[in-house]
Design an enzyme around this catalytic site. Structure first.
Site, PDB file in Angstrom:
ATOM      1  N   ARG A 244       0.855  -1.073   0.003  1.00 24.84           N
ATOM      2  CA  ARG A 244       0.061  -0.012   0.021  1.00 24.84           C
ATOM      3  C   ARG A 244       0.747   1.304  -0.061  1.00 24.84           C
ATOM      4  O   ARG A 244       0.300   2.208  -0.529  1.00 24.84           O
ATOM      5  CB  ARG A 244      -0.941   0.076   1.280  1.00 24.84           C
ATOM      6  CG  ARG A 244      -1.991  -1.049   0.995  1.00 24.84           C
ATOM      7  CD  ARG A 244      -2.719  -1.411   2.142  1.00 24.84           C
ATOM      8  NE  ARG A 244      -3.956  -2.550   1.544  1.00 24.84           N
ATOM      9  CZ  ARG A 244      -4.725  -3.353   2.498  1.00 24.84           C
ATOM     10  NH1 ARG A 244      -4.583  -3.052   3.929  1.00 24.84           N
ATOM     11  NH2 ARG A 244      -5.207  -4.131   2.132  1.00 24.84           N
ATOM     12  N   GLU A 368      -4.963  -3.270  -4.203  1.00 24.94           N
ATOM     13  CA  GLU A 368      -4.364  -3.436  -3.047  1.00 24.94           C
ATOM     14  C   GLU A 368      -4.992  -2.935  -1.934  1.00 24.94           C
ATOM     15  O   GLU A 368      -4.572  -2.463  -0.910  1.00 24.94           O
ATOM     16  CB  GLU A 368      -3.033  -2.939  -3.199  1.00 24.94           C
ATOM     17  CG  GLU A 368      -2.240  -3.779  -4.066  1.00 24.94           C
ATOM     18  CD  GLU A 368      -0.440  -3.488  -4.114  1.00 24.94           C
ATOM     19  OE1 GLU A 368      -0.268  -3.338  -2.730  1.00 24.94           O
ATOM     20  OE2 GLU A 368      -0.017  -3.647  -4.897  1.00 24.94           O
ATOM     21  N   SER A 371     -10.572   1.876  -1.013  1.00 27.23           N
ATOM     22  CA  SER A 371     -10.656   3.010  -0.251  1.00 27.23           C
ATOM     23  C   SER A 371     -11.307   2.690   1.074  1.00 27.23           C
ATOM     24  O   SER A 371     -11.332   3.076   2.282  1.00 27.23           O
ATOM     25  CB  SER A 371     -11.234   4.572  -0.973  1.00 27.23           C
ATOM     26  OG  SER A 371     -10.177   4.814  -1.928  1.00 27.23           O
ATOM     27  N   GLU A 372     -12.519   2.045   0.657  1.00 28.84           N
ATOM     28  CA  GLU A 372     -13.387   1.423   1.804  1.00 28.84           C
ATOM     29  C   GLU A 372     -12.541   0.555   2.809  1.00 28.84           C
ATOM     30  O   GLU A 372     -12.846   0.614   3.956  1.00 28.84           O
ATOM     31  CB  GLU A 372     -14.774   0.735   1.261  1.00 28.84           C
ATOM     32  CG  GLU A 372     -15.620   1.769   0.336  1.00 28.84           C
ATOM     33  CD  GLU A 372     -15.118   1.980  -1.003  1.00 28.84           C
ATOM     34  OE1 GLU A 372     -14.248   1.568  -1.411  1.00 28.84           O
ATOM     35  OE2 GLU A 372     -15.850   3.210  -1.602  1.00 28.84           O
TER      36      GLU A 372
HETATM   37  N1  CAA Z   1      -0.644  -7.852   9.391  1.00 26.72           N
HETATM   38  C1  CAA Z   1      -0.436  -8.842  10.115  1.00 26.72           C
HETATM   39  N2  CAA Z   1      -1.482  -9.711  10.466  1.00 26.72           N
HETATM   40  C2  CAA Z   1      -2.975  -9.352  10.204  1.00 26.72           C
HETATM   41  C3  CAA Z   1      -2.862  -8.019   9.367  1.00 26.72           C
HETATM   42  C4  CAA Z   1      -1.684  -7.167   9.134  1.00 26.72           C
HETATM   43  N3  CAA Z   1      -1.798  -6.121   8.449  1.00 26.72           N
HETATM   44  N4  CAA Z   1      -4.264  -7.663   9.388  1.00 26.72           N
HETATM   45  C5  CAA Z   1      -5.011  -8.557  10.081  1.00 26.72           C
HETATM   46  N5  CAA Z   1      -4.183  -9.462  10.558  1.00 26.72           N
HETATM   47  C6  CAA Z   1      -4.465 -10.694  11.139  1.00 26.72           C
HETATM   48  C7  CAA Z   1      -5.358 -10.606  12.403  1.00 26.72           C
HETATM   49  O1  CAA Z   1      -4.453  -9.950  13.444  1.00 26.72           O
HETATM   50  C8  CAA Z   1      -5.984 -11.985  12.718  1.00 26.72           C
HETATM   51  O2  CAA Z   1      -5.149 -12.532  13.409  1.00 26.72           O
HETATM   52  P1  CAA Z   1      -5.616 -13.953  14.392  1.00 26.72           P
HETATM   53  O3  CAA Z   1      -6.455 -14.826  13.565  1.00 26.72           O
HETATM   54  O4  CAA Z   1      -4.399 -14.223  15.104  1.00 26.72           O
HETATM   55  O5  CAA Z   1      -6.673 -12.960  15.233  1.00 26.72           O
HETATM   56  C9  CAA Z   1      -6.275 -12.299  11.093  1.00 26.72           C
HETATM   57  O6  CAA Z   1      -5.083 -11.598  10.428  1.00 26.72           O
HETATM   58  C10 CAA Z   1      -7.298 -12.090  10.598  1.00 26.72           C
HETATM   59  O7  CAA Z   1      -7.777 -10.736  10.640  1.00 26.72           O
HETATM   60  P2  CAA Z   1      -9.135 -10.137  10.322  1.00 26.72           P
HETATM   61  O8  CAA Z   1     -10.230 -10.874  11.374  1.00 26.72           O
HETATM   62  O9  CAA Z   1      -8.780  -8.623  10.616  1.00 26.72           O
HETATM   63  O10 CAA Z   1      -9.642 -10.442   8.858  1.00 26.72           O
HETATM   64  P3  CAA Z   1     -11.022  -9.960   8.081  1.00 26.72           P
HETATM   65  O11 CAA Z   1     -11.478 -11.117   7.317  1.00 26.72           O
HETATM   66  O12 CAA Z   1     -11.751  -9.110   8.907  1.00 26.72           O
HETATM   67  O13 CAA Z   1     -10.142  -8.892   7.048  1.00 26.72           O
HETATM   68  C11 CAA Z   1      -9.360  -6.980   5.787  1.00 26.72           C
HETATM   69  C12 CAA Z   1      -9.473  -8.010   6.902  1.00 26.72           C
HETATM   70  C13 CAA Z   1      -8.660  -5.758   6.293  1.00 26.72           C
HETATM   71  C14 CAA Z   1     -10.804  -6.567   5.273  1.00 26.72           C
HETATM   72  C15 CAA Z   1      -8.624  -7.772   4.968  1.00 26.72           C
HETATM   73  O14 CAA Z   1      -9.459  -8.905   4.301  1.00 26.72           O
HETATM   74  C16 CAA Z   1      -8.157  -6.882   3.682  1.00 26.72           C
HETATM   75  O15 CAA Z   1      -7.294  -6.058   3.559  1.00 26.72           O
HETATM   76  N6  CAA Z   1      -8.901  -7.220   2.690  1.00 26.72           N
HETATM   77  C17 CAA Z   1      -8.444  -6.501   1.135  1.00 26.72           C
HETATM   78  C18 CAA Z   1      -7.484  -7.295   0.153  1.00 26.72           C
HETATM   79  C19 CAA Z   1      -6.803  -6.656  -0.672  1.00 26.72           C
HETATM   80  O16 CAA Z   1      -6.388  -5.789  -0.100  1.00 26.72           O
HETATM   81  N7  CAA Z   1      -6.893  -7.110  -1.719  1.00 26.72           N
HETATM   82  C20 CAA Z   1      -5.892  -6.586  -2.855  1.00 26.72           C
HETATM   83  C21 CAA Z   1      -5.269  -7.654  -3.646  1.00 26.72           C
HETATM   84  S1  CAA Z   1      -3.857  -7.476  -4.326  1.00 26.72           S
HETATM   85  C22 CAA Z   1      -4.030  -6.436  -5.691  1.00 26.72           C
HETATM   86  O17 CAA Z   1      -4.698  -5.689  -5.436  1.00 26.72           O
HETATM   87  C23 CAA Z   1      -3.707  -7.117  -7.009  1.00 26.72           C
HETATM   88  C24 CAA Z   1      -2.395  -6.652  -7.508  1.00 26.72           C
HETATM   89  O18 CAA Z   1      -1.655  -7.135  -8.261  1.00 26.72           O
HETATM   90  C25 CAA Z   1      -1.854  -5.092  -7.308  1.00 26.72           C
END
Ligand code: CAA
Length: 386
Positions: A244, A368, A371-372
């Site tokens: 990011r 990645e 914004s939401e």
């Molecule tokens: N670093 C380390 N661990 C993390 C973390 C981080 N930044 N964020 C969450 N975790 C851990 C949590 O601590 C939790 O651990 P435990 O099981 O030990 O409790 C575990 O991961 C699960 O976390 P959440 O319950 O918070 O997970 P969630 O299902 O609620 O999801 C979210 C959180 C922030 C919505 C996440 O799913 C997310 O970031 N979604 C967006 C995905 C994304 O960015 N996709 C882009 C793909 S890449 C791309 O764009 C293509 C490209 O090629 C450029």
């Protein structure tokens, strides 16, 4: 607080700027039109150290810091967003993940060819049915008696997917454990069981190739598991925190290019007997563009600085990375919009790069983490609530 950059940081900034202005800017519109992948330029960027800026020299990289990475990304993105997309995936989503979580052997084998620009790397998390809700993935990795995994399923929106040699893949190895049942694997795209779908036609960053990939009984060996089994989701999230910052840098570069073009145009273009930049309505836009651009750049550098500290302390920098990405991507979209408006008809024409900046800016608010999602990450971390 020291706002000066080191000699080394200024050096990589200058190398990136020179390459961007001489080799990328003159051909950016052609690549946008053809949608062709700029392989020769990427190889050259690799030779200059731009494809593995933070990768230590022993693994084929430039061995520099996160601020250097931001400064170089800004220069490349100011010339062309598509080139900077390929650069950011190689540097952060791919190399950074392996450096942090790979074994010594894996780093030598899989980082060196990508950091040197000889080959391209990719990152596969998103699926046709799961984007923001990444743990809802359906791609399965079933463990065999010999410790290998058989992978089946699809991944979509894979940046550099059509040309990648290696891909960092996330697949569900234990569905009952939900986010703790995801494992990361290294995929060799020349192997049996790996396939590619059609290249996506896109609104912007058209020269960065994107496609769907498919696994049909692909076998991942035990030494191709990255990090520990079941730790894949945390690896993906940690890698995205760094990624990011790359997208924030890209947005800053694009916003700077749109802003600088607007300054020049507002001085040169006359209306009602004056430069359009002397009208208060244009001045208000220029002042707001400048404030948003500076804020985006400072927050991006702060996030990079936090990442450097985190490398020593192990602390998370998720909030700072999300703040930087959200601020910079929304600034880029807004600045590109105002730049088109101030350029009037020329902003809408393909004779100038403004319409390309406008199309390219949109992706920074989407990939990645939308914004939401950035707002969700920031608010969850700030309130401690879910
Ligand atoms: N670093 C380390 N661990 C993390 C973390 C981080 N930044 N964020 C969450 N975790 C851990 C949590 O601590 C939790 O651990 P435990 O099981 O030990 O409790 C575990 O991961 C699960 O976390 P959440 O319950 O918070 O997970 P969630 O299902 O609620 O999801 C979210 C959180 C922030 C919505 C996440 O799913 C997310 O970031 N979604 C967006 C995905 C994304 O960015 N996709 C882009 C793909 S890449 C791309 O764009 C293509 C490209 O090629 C450029």
């Amino acid at each position: 607080m020291d706002f000066n950059f080191s000699e080394e940081q200024l050096q990589i900034q200058s190398i990136a700027r020179e390459f961007a202005q001489k080799r990328i800017a003159p051909v950016a519109a052609d690549f946008d039109k053809s949608g062709q992948f700029p392989l020769d330029n990427i190889r050259e960027m690799g030779k200059l150290g731009l494809m593995g800026i933070e990768v230590p020299a022993e693994y084929g990289g430039a061995g520099m810091d996160s601020i250097s990475y931001v400064l170089a990304m800004i220069e490349i993105a100011a010339a062309d967003c598509a080139h900077s997309t390929i650069m950011s995936v190689n540097n952060t989503l791919y190399c950074n993940g392996l450096l942090k979580f790979g074994s010594e052997e894996q780093k030598h084998k899989y980082v060196a060819p990508i950091a040197s620009g000889e080959a391209i790397g990719a990152f596969a998390l998103t699926e046709p049915q799961s984007g923001s809700d990444a743990t809802a993935m359906r791609c399965r990795a079933v463990k065999q008696a010999d410790g290998s995994f058989v992978v089946n399923g699809k991944k979509s929106w894979i940046t550099s997917g059509p040309v990648a040699k290696y891909i960092l893949l996330f697949a569900m190895s234990d569905p009952e454990k939900h986010s703790r049942g995801i494992t990361a694997f290294m995929v060799d795209t020349s192997r049996k069981g790996f396939g590619r779908g059609k290249t996506e036609p896109k609104l912007g960053i058209r020269a960065s190739a994107t496609c769907e990939i498919e696994f049909d009984d692909y076998v991942a060996q035990p030494d191709e598991v990255i990090g520990e089994e079941g730790h894949g989701f945390k690896i993906a999230m940690g890698v995205l925190d760094a990624g990011r910052i790359g997208i924030a840098s890209q947005a800053v570069g694009l916003a700077r290019a749109a802003y600088e073009a607007t300054l020049e145009y507002s001085r040169d273009r006359k209306a009602f007997g004056q430069s359009i930049g002397s009208f208060q309505m244009t001045q208000a836009k220029i002042a707001d563009m400048k404030c948003k651009l500076d804020a985006a750049q400072l927050l991006t550098l702060r996030a990079a600085w936090m990442k450097q500290q985190a490398a020593k302390t192990g602390a998370r920098f998720s909030t700072e990375a999300a703040v930087a990405k959200l601020t910079a991507s929304e600034a880029a979209m807004w600045i590109a919009h105002q730049a088109v408006q101030i350029h009037g008809g020329m902003g809408y024409s393909k004779e100038m790069p403004l319409e390309r900046y406008f199309r390219d800016a949109k992706i920074t608010e989407i990939y990645e983490g939308t914004s939401e999602i950035q707002r969700m990450v920031i608010a969850r971390n700030e309130t401690g609530l879910r």
